[in-house]
Design an enzyme around this catalytic site. Structure first.
Site, PDB file in Angstrom:
ATOM      1  N   ASN A  88      -4.387   6.418  -0.941  1.00 55.51           N
ATOM      2  CA  ASN A  88      -3.556   6.767  -0.011  1.00 55.51           C
ATOM      3  C   ASN A  88      -2.937   8.095  -0.174  1.00 55.51           C
ATOM      4  O   ASN A  88      -2.454   8.827   0.777  1.00 55.51           O
ATOM      5  CB  ASN A  88      -2.330   5.825   0.421  1.00 55.51           C
ATOM      6  N   GLU A 135      -6.271  -1.134  -6.547  1.00 58.53           N
ATOM      7  CA  GLU A 135      -5.511  -0.293  -7.369  1.00 58.53           C
ATOM      8  C   GLU A 135      -4.496  -1.200  -8.254  1.00 58.53           C
ATOM      9  O   GLU A 135      -3.971  -2.010  -7.439  1.00 58.53           O
ATOM     10  CB  GLU A 135      -4.923   0.618  -6.446  1.00 58.53           C
ATOM     11  N   HIS A 152      -3.246  -3.629  -5.281  1.00 63.28           N
ATOM     12  CA  HIS A 152      -3.470  -3.203  -3.976  1.00 63.28           C
ATOM     13  C   HIS A 152      -4.976  -3.226  -3.477  1.00 63.28           C
ATOM     14  O   HIS A 152      -5.992  -2.545  -4.087  1.00 63.28           O
ATOM     15  CB  HIS A 152      -3.157  -1.759  -3.779  1.00 63.28           C
ATOM     16  N   SER A 198       0.894  -1.221   0.065  1.00 59.12           N
ATOM     17  CA  SER A 198      -0.065  -0.023  -0.217  1.00 59.12           C
ATOM     18  C   SER A 198       0.793   1.323  -0.073  1.00 59.12           C
ATOM     19  O   SER A 198       0.259   2.376  -0.260  1.00 59.12           O
ATOM     20  CB  SER A 198      -0.771  -0.217   1.318  1.00 59.12           C
TER      21      SER A 198
END
Length: 519
Positions: free
Chosen positions: A194, A156, A144, A123
């Site tokens: 993120n 992702e 991800h 991540s």
């Protein structure tokens, strides 16, 4: 269709929470699955845990007993990496340490076939760096998943610097065949979610650090006014303060200490004191037995003014004018274009948050942006002590209470709570698009599905208009000149493109009108 056929084996290395979740997703999609873990016996324990979750799905009617039995028959713990030789895809979910991942993939590359996709579930680490040790980094991608992987739809699909397009497409189509929603992104720090989500936490923490208002009230404003599913304080308590702070710090360091990603000192103190949230029994809030969640601060009831004078159409808050009329308050319209303020009978002004501080003016009350003023349950007001008359604040409070809203009065916070958060989310989203990290559509999809935002941040900016975030961030940057609120090139490019589009539309309308006159 280039998705990996469901008859081919998927291997998962690392059988913690994420590894088990990913294995369950591949298993229920019909693949044979092999589990491998460095700890002896851990893969077998993971297989039992996955089987127990399948049992619960049967109990809840979400899976047939026959499908469960077939899935169990396809699930095999492995004791040695050599047992993964026939895998068409290997997904790694081990500890977030680059050296550990690199050593694992260097070994796997010697075992699996040349057409096997290799994927990391990292991540925060660079996909490019992890793949740097491989003989053939072209078949290496980031996949991800979000926790819990069986429930959350987003994945992702990250292309490293050397990832072949064919490999990325195959990975994305495989994930789609598993019933997930893939979004493609480049290997930039934080990927999509993120990276872009940082202001959701950072701006709330900053308001708290600036003594704007307490965490429970900030959470309530972002939920009830901004439309977010959870507030950032309660959400980070759920995630774990150490985990959330580590991601923020990783993104900040990866962007060479950019002020846009600067970590929160208040959150650092929580981590240092081991107040990590729910898992430790205390974070921003207490989770001790019998502890009551703190209530947000509500303003006392006030009477609504008999009338207001609208200077302009209120911009993103335009729907308030109709709501005010419906509440029985007279609206005197002086100008239908431009302005974003109401004049109260006291002579004071009620102004939509614009990034400036109330102390810069006399007798001004700011009100926060809402996702939807009709459905919002709460509206925040911002005042500068000593700079606003009691009568003006009372009338502003009573006006929103007459619309059926709870009212929270916060300190003199530039940009307030929802407005500065949404502006920063949009700025980072458009920056990601401009840098080629992802398409605008994938950015919006990722933020809606990955973190349950009520709107994608690019769509939100389009709804608010080209000038809104531009002006608010310009004012914030002037007020807080640290670089944190400096507009990105992405916002510049998007704003000018939006203006060009508007100009072209106006020109087309003018031609149509001229043609109509000629006829």
């Amino acid at each position: 269709m280039t998705a990996i056929d469901s008859s081919r084996t998927v291997a998962v290395v690392g059988t913690g929470t994420m590894g088990q979740g990913i294995a369950q997703v591949a298993l229920t999609a019909g693949h044979p699955v092999r589990l491998l873990d460095a700890a002896p016996g851990r893969a077998g324990e993971a297989a039992q845990a996955i089987g127990a979750r399948l049992d619960r799905l049967v109990e809840k009617g979400r899976m047939t007993a026959a499908d469960r039995d077939a899935a169990r028959a396809r699930l095999h713990p492995a004791t040695d990496a050599g047992e993964l030789a026939d895998a068409a895809l290997v997904v790694e979910a081990v500890v977030e340490q680059p050296a550990v991942k690199q050593e694992l993939f260097a070994a796997l590359e010697k075992i699996v076939a040349d057409d096997c996709l290799l994927a990391t579930n990292t991540s925060s680490l660079s996909v490019t760096a992890v793949a740097g040790v491989l003989r053939d980094p072209g078949r290496f991608v980031g996949l991800h998943f979000f926790n819990p992987a069986p429930l959350l739809p987003l994945v992702e699909v990250v292309s490293g610097h050397a990832t072949d397009e064919e490999a990325a497409v195959r990975a994305a189509e495989t994930v789609a065949a598993w019933g997930k929603t893939p979004v493609r992104c480049a290997d930039l720090p934080g990927f999509i979610v993120n990276r872009i989500a940082r202001p959701f936490y950072a701006e709330a923490f900053a308001v708290h650090e600036e003594h704007g208002i307490d965490p429970a009230t900030i959470d309530a404003v972002l939920r009830e006014c901004g439309g977010f599913r959870m507030g950032p304080f309660e959400l980070t308590d759920l995630i774990g303060q150490d985990v959330n702070e580590a991601v923020t710090r990783s993104v900040w360091e990866s962007f060479f200490h950019s002020p846009k990603f600067q970590p929160s000192l208040a959150q650092r103190r929580l981590v240092e004191s081991r107040r990590l949230g729910r898992k430790s029994g205390h974070g921003w809030y207490s989770y001790a037995e019998g502890a009551e969640p703190p209530a947000p601060v509500d303003a006392a009831p006030r009477n609504a003014p008999e009338y207001v004078v609208a200077e302009g159409g209120l911009g993103p808050a335009a729907e308030l004018l109709g709501m005010i009329r419906e509440a029985g308050v007279t609206v005197r319209q002086e100008d239908e274009d431009g302005g974003t303020r109401l004049i109260l009978p006291s002579g004071g002004q009620l102004v939509l948050a614009d990034g400036q501080m109330a102390c810069e003016f006399r007798d001004v009350v700011y009100f926060d942006l809402a996702l939807d003023y009709r459905t919002a349950g709460r509206v925040a007001l911002s005042v500068a002590p000593g700079a606003v008359r009691d009568e003006t604040l009372a009338q502003a409070t009573g006006l929103f209470q007459a619309l059926g809203k709870k009212v929270t009065v916060i300190g003199d916070v530039p940009g307030m709570i929802v407005a500065r958060t949404v502006a920063m989310l949009g700025d980072l989203a458009l920056d990601a698009v401009a840098r080629g990290a992802a398409s605008a559509q994938d950015v919006d999809t990722a933020m809606r599905l990955g973190v349950n935002y009520p709107l994608g941040p690019v769509e939100w900016q389009e709804r608010l208009g080209r000038d809104w975030a531009w002006e608010l961030l310009e004012n914030l940057h002037r007020t807080v000149p640290t670089g944190r609120y400096a507009r990105t090139l992405g916002l510049h490019q998007w704003s000018y493109a939006a203006q060009d589009e508007a100009d072209a539309m106006d020109a087309g309308n003018a031609v149509d009108a001229a043609d109509g006159d000629a006829s």
